[in-house]
Design a protein around this motif. Structure first.
Motif, short mmCIF file in Angstrom:
data_model
loop_
_atom_site.label_atom_id
_atom_site.label_comp_id
_atom_site.label_asym_id
_atom_site.label_seq_id
_atom_site.Cartn_x
_atom_site.Cartn_y
_atom_site.Cartn_z
N VAL A 357 0.87 -1.18 0.00
CA VAL A 357 0.00 0.00 0.00
C VAL A 357 0.90 1.23 0.00
O VAL A 357 1.70 1.42 0.92
N ARG A 358 0.80 2.05 -1.02
CA ARG A 358 1.60 3.27 -1.07
C ARG A 358 1.10 4.26 -0.02
O ARG A 358 -0.08 4.28 0.33
N SER A 359 1.98 5.12 0.43
CA SER A 359 1.61 6.08 1.47
C SER A 359 0.49 7.02 1.01
O SER A 359 -0.37 7.40 1.80
N ALA A 360 0.47 7.36 -0.27
CA ALA A 360 -0.56 8.26 -0.79
C ALA A 360 -1.94 7.60 -0.81
O ALA A 360 -2.96 8.30 -0.90
N ASN A 361 -1.95 6.25 -0.73
CA ASN A 361 -3.22 5.52 -0.79
C ASN A 361 -3.57 4.88 0.55
O ASN A 361 -4.34 3.93 0.60
N LEU A 362 -3.01 5.43 1.63
CA LEU A 362 -3.21 4.88 2.96
C LEU A 362 -3.93 5.93 3.82
O LEU A 362 -3.50 7.07 3.90
N VAL A 363 -5.03 5.52 4.46
CA VAL A 363 -5.81 6.44 5.30
C VAL A 363 -5.83 5.90 6.73
O VAL A 363 -6.28 4.78 6.98
N MET A 364 -5.34 6.71 7.67
CA MET A 364 -5.37 6.34 9.08
C MET A 364 -6.78 6.53 9.63
O MET A 364 -7.43 7.53 9.34
N LEU A 365 -7.25 5.58 10.44
CA LEU A 365 -8.61 5.65 10.95
C LEU A 365 -8.71 6.48 12.22
O LEU A 365 -9.73 7.11 12.48
N GLU A 366 -7.69 6.48 13.04
CA GLU A 366 -7.65 7.27 14.27
C GLU A 366 -8.91 7.00 15.10
O GLU A 366 -9.35 5.87 15.24
N ASN A 367 -9.57 8.05 15.61
CA ASN A 367 -10.75 7.85 16.44
C ASN A 367 -12.02 8.36 15.77
O ASN A 367 -13.04 8.54 16.43
N ARG A 368 -11.99 8.55 14.45
CA ARG A 368 -13.12 9.19 13.80
C ARG A 368 -13.99 8.22 13.00
O ARG A 368 -15.00 8.62 12.46
N HIS A 369 -13.57 6.98 12.87
CA HIS A 369 -14.33 6.00 12.12
C HIS A 369 -14.83 4.88 13.02
O HIS A 369 -14.20 4.56 14.02
N LEU A 370 -15.93 4.28 12.65
CA LEU A 370 -16.34 3.04 13.28
C LEU A 370 -15.48 1.93 12.70
O LEU A 370 -15.40 1.75 11.49
N LEU A 371 -14.82 1.18 13.58
CA LEU A 371 -13.86 0.17 13.14
C LEU A 371 -14.57 -1.14 12.81
O LEU A 371 -15.60 -1.47 13.38
N TRP A 372 -13.98 -1.88 11.87
CA TRP A 372 -14.50 -3.20 11.51
C TRP A 372 -13.75 -4.26 12.30
O TRP A 372 -12.53 -4.19 12.47
N ASP A 373 -14.51 -5.27 12.76
CA ASP A 373 -13.85 -6.39 13.44
C ASP A 373 -12.97 -7.15 12.46
O ASP A 373 -13.32 -7.31 11.28
N ALA A 374 -11.84 -7.63 12.94
CA ALA A 374 -10.93 -8.42 12.10
C ALA A 374 -11.56 -9.77 11.76
O ALA A 374 -12.25 -10.36 12.61
N PRO A 375 -11.38 -10.26 10.54
CA PRO A 375 -11.87 -11.60 10.20
C PRO A 375 -11.29 -12.63 11.15
O PRO A 375 -10.13 -12.55 11.55
N GLU A 376 -12.10 -13.62 11.52
CA GLU A 376 -11.66 -14.62 12.51
C GLU A 376 -10.41 -15.37 12.05
O GLU A 376 -9.56 -15.71 12.86
N GLU A 377 -10.30 -15.61 10.74
CA GLU A 377 -9.17 -16.42 10.27
C GLU A 377 -7.83 -15.73 10.46
O GLU A 377 -6.80 -16.40 10.61
N ILE A 378 -7.80 -14.38 10.44
CA ILE A 378 -6.50 -13.73 10.65
C ILE A 378 -6.22 -13.48 12.11
O ILE A 378 -5.08 -13.45 12.54
N VAL A 379 -7.28 -13.31 12.91
CA VAL A 379 -7.06 -13.14 14.34
C VAL A 379 -6.43 -14.39 14.93
O VAL A 379 -5.54 -14.36 15.77
N GLY A 380 -6.85 -15.55 14.43
CA GLY A 380 -6.32 -16.79 14.94
C GLY A 380 -4.91 -17.09 14.53
O GLY A 380 -4.25 -17.99 15.09
N GLN A 381 -4.38 -16.32 13.58
CA GLN A 381 -3.03 -16.58 13.08
C GLN A 381 -1.96 -15.79 13.84
O GLN A 381 -0.78 -16.03 13.65
N VAL A 382 -2.36 -14.83 14.65
CA VAL A 382 -1.38 -13.93 15.27
C VAL A 382 -1.44 -14.02 16.79
O VAL A 382 -2.31 -14.65 17.34
#
Length: 382
Positions: A357-382
């Motif tokens: 992901v290039r820096s120009a195409n990356l948006v930080m969410l900070e505290n202004r967005h409603l966050l999406w839960d991580a998919p279960e399959e990747i949470v279980g990998q880390v």
């Protein structure tokens, strides 16, 4: 020349269709379009996002809201759309304006080129003094390719046209801190952070696909684009103008004081998740949008995506940190991350810096967005 005020109005199925007879509610349409005619006469552009086609078509195919499956609803939409548009056309003609139908699918919002083409069409209709009536193309959409609710679809339209106001007309007079049928429920007149009220918004209407939860999700999208959202009861005289002039009760959801650019807003406000990444905690802690995400930063990934899809980016705890445009397909990225010591050019057959992901195409969410839960399959990998 003074810029016209743009208003997007979303109308729920229960306002447009009789719950028992599944026929158009012409009395409501009369009040709504009379109000819109007055707003237009005052120099305001109005875009309607209208539910109702499925509800109006159910009777024709012999189904009910409770009995209808996916294919039934698709067939009902095909039958109901002419009825809905004919009702709008008849009443609109009485007040001297023309209407146009704009049918959209998820891809029209998630693909940037199609997003821009749709925006150009809507603006051209407004230039011709035509009222666009926007709806999801329920006849052809399936669960995998549909927006799913007209609240968020309408919010994306508000973002698309640079609306000033987004009015959601529904069956209740606004947001409450709990189910309004419960004793002691408190009406909320103004909201800055919709996240504070998400737990109180479960449930949906009989005819529609969205309840108060989807309305707050939609309002959050509008906030990020600098749009004021209003949630109000639709069963009144002058249903739109009485909200905007403050003459009746409604919930006002304030826009963010520093809205995102059009490009960043398009990246950040998603309708579905194309794919996701988990990045190293060291990068997550310092992530600022000033540096790209490289293949060596990726711990795990999920989804089948193409180049140009937006990825949701998580830390190892499953907390969403950013969203950004992928420079690789999911297949390419799997090859790159599985062979970290081999040059990207050798693996892919073309020259690349290996920036996921290039820096120009990356948006930080900070505290202004409603966050999406991580998919279960990747949470279980880390």
């Amino acid at each position: 020349m003074t810029k016209k005020r743009n208003i997007v109005v979303k109308i729920g199925s229960a306002l447009l269709a009789n719950l028992e007879l599944l026929t158009p509610r012409y009395g409501f349409l009369q009040r709504l379009l009379e109000d819109i005619a007055q707003l237009r006469a005052e120099g305001t552009n109005v875009i309607l996002c209208s539910s109702g086609s499925v509800a109006l078509g159910l009777r024709i195919i012999g189904e009910t809201p409770e009995s209808a499956g996916v294919s039934d609803k698709q067939a009902a939409a095909a039958c109901g759309m002419p009825l809905l548009l004919n009702a709008y056309k008849q009443v609109g003609h009485e007040f001297g304006f023309d209407i146009a139908q704009v049918l959209l699918t998820l891809g029209d919002f998630e693909d940037h080129r199609r997003f821009l083409n749709t925006r150009n069409t809507v603006h051209r209709l407004l230039e011709s003094n035509v009222v666009p009536i926007v709806n999801e193309n329920d006849t052809i959409t399936t669960e995998e390719i549909r927006v799913g609710d007209n609240d968020r679809l309408a919010a994306k339209v508000a973002q698309m046209v640079g609306a000033d106001d987004f009015v959601i007309l529904t069956g209740v007079d606004g947001l409450y801190d709990r189910n309004p049928d419960e004793p002691g429920a408190k009406f909320i007149a103004e909201v800055e952070d919709v996240g504070m009220y998400m737990d109180a918004t479960k449930g949906k209407s009989t005819l529609g696909t969205g309840g108060m939860e989807t309305k707050l999700l939609a309002a959050n999208m509008a906030q990020e684009a600098g749009v004021t959202t209003w949630i109000a009861q639709g069963e009144v005289d002058h249903p739109v103008s009485s909200v905007l002039d403050g003459s009746r009760r409604s919930t006002k959801i304030l826009p963010h004081p520093n809205p995102l650019s059009g490009w960043d807003s398009w990246i950040a406000n998603r309708l579905q998740m194309a794919g996701s990444l988990v990045i190293s905690d060291s990068l997550a802690a310092s992530l600022s949008g000033d540096r790209p995400i490289r293949r060596e930063d990726v711990i795990s990934m999920t989804g089948d995506f193409t180049r140009g899809d937006v990825l949701h980016i998580y830390d190892s705890k499953g907390i969403e940190r950013a969203r950004g445009l992928s420079d690789f397909t999911s297949e390419e990225l799997r090859v790159l991350t599985s062979n970290p010591d081999t040059q990207a050019e050798q693996l892919l057959g073309y020259r690349t810096k290996g920036e996921v992901v290039r820096s120009a195409n990356l948006v930080m969410l900070e505290n202004r967005h409603l966050l999406w839960d991580a998919p279960e399959e990747i949470v279980g990998q880390v």
